[in-house]
Design an enzyme around this catalytic site. Sequence first.
Site, PDB file in Angstrom:
ATOM      1  N   TRP A   1     -77.230 -53.244 -38.528  1.00 25.16           N
ATOM      2  CA  TRP A   1     -76.597 -54.563 -38.545  1.00 25.16           C
ATOM      3  C   TRP A   1     -77.203 -55.372 -39.685  1.00 25.16           C
ATOM      4  O   TRP A   1     -78.328 -55.834 -39.588  1.00 25.16           O
ATOM      5  CB  TRP A   1     -76.796 -55.257 -37.203  1.00 25.16           C
TER       6      TRP A   1
ATOM      7  N   TYR B   1     -86.053 -54.534 -24.299  1.00 24.96           N
ATOM      8  CA  TYR B   1     -86.198 -54.291 -25.728  1.00 24.96           C
ATOM      9  C   TYR B   1     -87.621 -54.525 -26.255  1.00 24.96           C
ATOM     10  O   TYR B   1     -87.825 -54.751 -27.446  1.00 24.96           O
ATOM     11  CB  TYR B   1     -85.167 -55.125 -26.502  1.00 24.96           C
TER      12      TYR B   1
ATOM     13  N   ARG C   1     -78.908 -43.966 -28.489  1.00 27.21           N
ATOM     14  CA  ARG C   1     -78.636 -45.037 -29.446  1.00 27.21           C
ATOM     15  C   ARG C   1     -79.949 -45.426 -30.114  1.00 27.21           C
ATOM     16  O   ARG C   1     -80.949 -45.689 -29.449  1.00 27.21           O
ATOM     17  CB  ARG C   1     -78.046 -46.262 -28.742  1.00 27.21           C
TER      18      ARG C   1
ATOM     19  N   GLU D   1     -77.368 -48.264 -34.867  1.00 33.40           N
ATOM     20  CA  GLU D   1     -77.065 -49.673 -35.102  1.00 33.40           C
ATOM     21  C   GLU D   1     -77.716 -50.103 -36.414  1.00 33.40           C
ATOM     22  O   GLU D   1     -78.938 -50.212 -36.504  1.00 33.40           O
ATOM     23  CB  GLU D   1     -77.610 -50.549 -33.967  1.00 33.40           C
TER      24      GLU D   1
ATOM     25  N   HIS E   1     -74.277 -56.837 -26.372  1.00 29.31           N
ATOM     26  CA  HIS E   1     -75.263 -57.663 -25.666  1.00 29.31           C
ATOM     27  C   HIS E   1     -75.930 -58.689 -26.570  1.00 29.31           C
ATOM     28  O   HIS E   1     -76.443 -59.702 -26.076  1.00 29.31           O
ATOM     29  CB  HIS E   1     -76.333 -56.766 -25.042  1.00 29.31           C
TER      30      HIS E   1
ATOM     31  N   LYS F   1     -82.090 -51.108 -39.277  1.00 32.77           N
ATOM     32  CA  LYS F   1     -82.377 -51.866 -40.490  1.00 32.77           C
ATOM     33  C   LYS F   1     -83.877 -51.985 -40.741  1.00 32.77           C
ATOM     34  O   LYS F   1     -84.315 -52.255 -41.865  1.00 32.77           O
ATOM     35  CB  LYS F   1     -81.743 -53.258 -40.366  1.00 32.77           C
TER      36      LYS F   1
ATOM     37  N   GLN G   1     -76.089 -62.866 -26.382  1.00 32.73           N
ATOM     38  CA  GLN G   1     -77.033 -63.886 -26.841  1.00 32.73           C
ATOM     39  C   GLN G   1     -76.354 -64.929 -27.739  1.00 32.73           C
ATOM     40  O   GLN G   1     -77.040 -65.765 -28.335  1.00 32.73           O
ATOM     41  CB  GLN G   1     -78.179 -63.237 -27.610  1.00 32.73           C
TER      42      GLN G   1
ATOM     43  N   ASP H   1     -81.779 -48.136 -31.963  1.00 32.43           N
ATOM     44  CA  ASP H   1     -81.724 -49.579 -32.118  1.00 32.43           C
ATOM     45  C   ASP H   1     -82.344 -50.025 -33.437  1.00 32.43           C
ATOM     46  O   ASP H   1     -83.332 -49.457 -33.900  1.00 32.43           O
ATOM     47  CB  ASP H   1     -82.490 -50.207 -30.941  1.00 32.43           C
TER      48      ASP H   1
END
Length: 355
Positions: free
Chosen positions: A169, A53, A137, A167, A250, A142, A255, A139
């Site tokens: 979140w 990442y 996807r 995503e 994940h 936001k 985490q 990532d």
Amino acid sequence: MTHELILQGFNWHSWKTDKHYNHIRSEIDKMNRMKITKIWLPPSSKSKHPEGYYPIDYSDLNSEYGTEKELLSLLDECKSNDIKTIGDLVCWSEFSGYTREPYKFGEHIFDVHSPEMYENFKDYVLYLECAGFTDIRLDYLKSHPCYDLGLYLTSNESLKDMNFVGEYWDNMNYDESSFLSHYQDNHRQAIVDYIDRTNGRINMFDFTLKGILQEAIDKNEFWRLCDYANNPPGVNGWYSSNTITFIDNHDTLGQHLWAFSYDKENIIAGYAYLMTHPGTPCIYYDHFYDLNHELNILSGIRESIKNFQVEIKDYSTELYEATIDDKILIRIGNHNGGDGKNVLFQSNKVIIAEL
């Protein structure tokens, strides 16, 4: 309603497994038995951090998960088995104290403010599509520039054959005593707004449902599982055709940032809900192994459901009860058995039966 079923094909520590791509390839028969139609793979580019990442060269497809050759072999094997593949596009510039500039694509280097940013990421997605990925996807939507880049990519005509997963979140609503508010409409509206801004070109992970479902099952607050219109309370109650439902990934479990539960019975109940309700379920990597027997049964039940028309019958402190397509009954909580009906699945906290 789609009968797609997604597997997240890694966890936060999968890079530590020697040749992870080869391991996933060896599990394809197991995926077929579970009726998995799509697998989400970890970030495939060379990265500063082994989890993938923090890409340092997007064009280099040799990562801690395996070599480019091993990745391409896995993608080919998935295609041969009619399993679609989701690639992970990571584009944040600032996150958790890190400021990552510039972006690097081979010899081409540019920063977040470059007018070339969108075009280079578009070419990168085409590069992944050429490699064999069917989905991307996006990532951390936001953040900027991820939010705007996602809008650009989903509207680009050259990417019309690529499917997108997002995503977004965000924090949910809690009162002053840290009690999760019953209705989370502004939370799910933010996710729905992004779907609308892409004209329905993107499917979104249902973080609203995750937050509500884990609270409901963990605390026996099943009244949470019904919104004011008697519909499911997540994005799946508003926009199920573009919703990916899940209980962990994940980050949340891998985490330990927002785990659904560490109780096996609660996790089983969560998947029983996902498999019988609207939206496309995504199974977390660890659960694929730990709950393989239960998930195989639940995936078979899901395949028998046609329209996923939910009628909520009871939502109290002790019990959630609903019928699906007037053919399937599900009870979560104090279910007291199947009342003589043909039981399809049963655990301590959930029962699914034919009406």
